[in-house]
Scaffold this active site. Sequence first.
Site, PDB file in Angstrom:
ATOM      1  N   ARG A  19      -5.057  -6.430 -13.623  1.00 43.55           N
ATOM      2  CA  ARG A  19      -4.518  -5.073 -13.623  1.00 43.55           C
ATOM      3  C   ARG A  19      -5.218  -4.257 -14.716  1.00 43.55           C
ATOM      4  O   ARG A  19      -4.863  -4.307 -15.891  1.00 43.55           O
ATOM      5  CB  ARG A  19      -3.007  -5.109 -13.826  1.00 43.55           C
ATOM      6  N   HIS A  50       3.590  -4.810  -3.980  1.00 43.16           N
ATOM      7  CA  HIS A  50       3.688  -4.907  -5.433  1.00 43.16           C
ATOM      8  C   HIS A  50       3.113  -3.667  -6.111  1.00 43.16           C
ATOM      9  O   HIS A  50       2.439  -3.753  -7.145  1.00 43.16           O
ATOM     10  CB  HIS A  50       2.971  -6.170  -5.933  1.00 43.16           C
TER      11      HIS A  50
END
Length: 228
Positions: free
Chosen positions: A35, A103
């Site tokens: 991320r 997600h």
Amino acid sequence: MRGDAAWTDDHVRRAIDKGYAAFCLTVDTDSYSRRERDIAKRHQRRRVRVDDARIYQAQFNWRDIERIKKNFDIPLIIKGIATAEDAKIAVENGVDCVYVSNHGGRQLDQGVGSIEVLPEVVEAVGGRARVMVDGSITRGTDVVKAITLGADAVVVGPLYVYGLAAAGGPGVVRLFEILEDEIRICLTLLGVTGYGELDKSYIRAARPVVPAHVHSPFPHLDLPRETY
């Protein structure tokens, strides 16, 4: 998943003992994604407490779902379904609710958005289980779109956190009051009195008019406080 079958079953049992209405398993985190936004913010992911916890997460499979359904009497939700094929398998394994989610786009880079796959999941489920969905739900119109496409329930993720950060508990209450008003206005302007009157003729795909960004739904962030 932070442990083996005994660890998992113990958590399900504890949830039942505490009176929880359902048990939800997140299944799209077999491997934690890279991320880059978190990396840029120097955010370090919370370390897991059990050795090789990621292995347990990656090894979790449909046989575990079968075991949980056989041994425990509690509605089971599977979160992270993103294809019709997996939705069909979930229903075949007795899952009570199929939760469509990617997600927040933070797991599989370039993955398809929840609203895109929702119709095929609804079709694959065929009424044999409930369908929930999340993913950039920030307006009442987003809720109406998801319900129109067949969702039984719509979930807000970061949205309530904005209200919480702004004003604590009352901020969350105000958030849902605004969302409720927006839903009612949307249904009224569509010429219906409730979700039951909606069908897919009320929705169609359209090109975005501006490039998407993290705060796309909130173009008036600098409005005076009295206009909130």
